[in-house]
Design an enzyme around this catalytic site. Sequence first.
Site, PDB file in Angstrom:
ATOM      1  N   LYS A  83      -5.937  -4.397  -0.196  1.00 12.79           N
ATOM      2  CA  LYS A  83      -4.842  -5.273   0.241  1.00 12.79           C
ATOM      3  C   LYS A  83      -4.419  -4.860   1.647  1.00 12.79           C
ATOM      4  O   LYS A  83      -4.108  -3.692   1.892  1.00 12.79           O
ATOM      5  CB  LYS A  83      -3.671  -5.080  -0.716  1.00 12.79           C
ATOM      6  CG  LYS A  83      -2.904  -6.314  -1.077  1.00 12.79           C
ATOM      7  CD  LYS A  83      -1.931  -5.951  -2.190  1.00 12.79           C
ATOM      8  CE  LYS A  83      -1.033  -7.092  -2.527  1.00 12.79           C
ATOM      9  NZ  LYS A  83       0.011  -6.666  -3.462  1.00 12.79           N
TER      10      LYS A  83
HETATM   11  C1  E4P Z   1       1.937  -9.412  -4.558  1.00 15.75           C
HETATM   12  O1  E4P Z   1       0.806  -8.963  -4.532  1.00 15.75           O
HETATM   13  C2  E4P Z   1       3.149  -8.587  -4.480  1.00 15.75           C
HETATM   14  O2  E4P Z   1       2.896  -7.364  -5.121  1.00 15.75           O
HETATM   15  C3  E4P Z   1       4.328  -9.178  -5.212  1.00 15.75           C
HETATM   16  O3  E4P Z   1       4.023 -10.414  -5.812  1.00 15.75           O
HETATM   17  C4  E4P Z   1       5.613  -9.108  -4.483  1.00 15.75           C
HETATM   18  O4  E4P Z   1       6.608  -9.699  -5.271  1.00 15.75           O
HETATM   19  P1  E4P Z   1       8.181  -9.457  -5.022  1.00 15.75           P
HETATM   20  O5  E4P Z   1       8.636 -10.373  -3.947  1.00 15.75           O
HETATM   21  O6  E4P Z   1       8.806  -9.803  -6.349  1.00 15.75           O
HETATM   22  O7  E4P Z   1       8.329  -8.009  -4.652  1.00 15.75           O
END
Ligand code: E4P
Length: 217
Positions: A83
């Site tokens: 990522k």
């Molecule tokens: C995606 O890969 C992220 O880990 C995640 O969906 C972030 O979500 P949040 O806005 O609830 O922290």
Amino acid sequence: MKFFADTAEIDEIRELADTGLLDGVTTNPSLIMKSGRDIKEVTKEICALVDGPVSAETVALDAEGMIAEGRELAKIAENIAIKVPLTWAGIKACKVLSGEGRMVNVTLCFSANQAILAAKAGATFISPFIGRLDDINLDGMELIEDIRTIYDNYGFETQILAASIRSVNHIADSARVGADVITAPPAVIKKMVAHPLTDKGLDAFLADWGKTGQKIL
Ligand code: E4P
């Protein structure tokens, strides 16, 4: 539609994996922090529990650093998706890492233009953050719709991974507008099954069945 669990909690992942419906997992530095675990140890355990892609996030800010961290994270298991954030450095790192045949998830996407860059850089997944857009009174779902249209216009194969999901409505809406994958906290995924009429109907069926005095087994 694929289901990813947005968590680094092993017990939650195991419970969902046991249903046979879990296609992958996404983690991020905040989720690793919440788990209280070492990133490499916990990610290795997650990769063993799930057959599909497990996203592990780099934290360097420069492309060289992201590439080095991405290669290191990819050593954890075959099913690692690296990522990287949606910055120019992240786009550059995505191009290099995807060129090496690795899965790359480009995260923190908040605009259609950002999604175009990720697709051109060969991203496996683009992660538009629905909830965080809704939080500032913008329309997260409209972004998913726009990316779907653009990717279809040009035949981009990057999968749209609807992220930052806060409610079951976000999941149904993502499916409606054509997201390829949703990643959601396990608690939200578990709520998908709930409907009061299902509970009421089941109670009535069981009460009537009791009156028949019959058994199936
Ligand atoms: C995606 O890969 C992220 O880990 C995640 O969906 C972030 O979500 P949040 O806005 O609830 O922290």
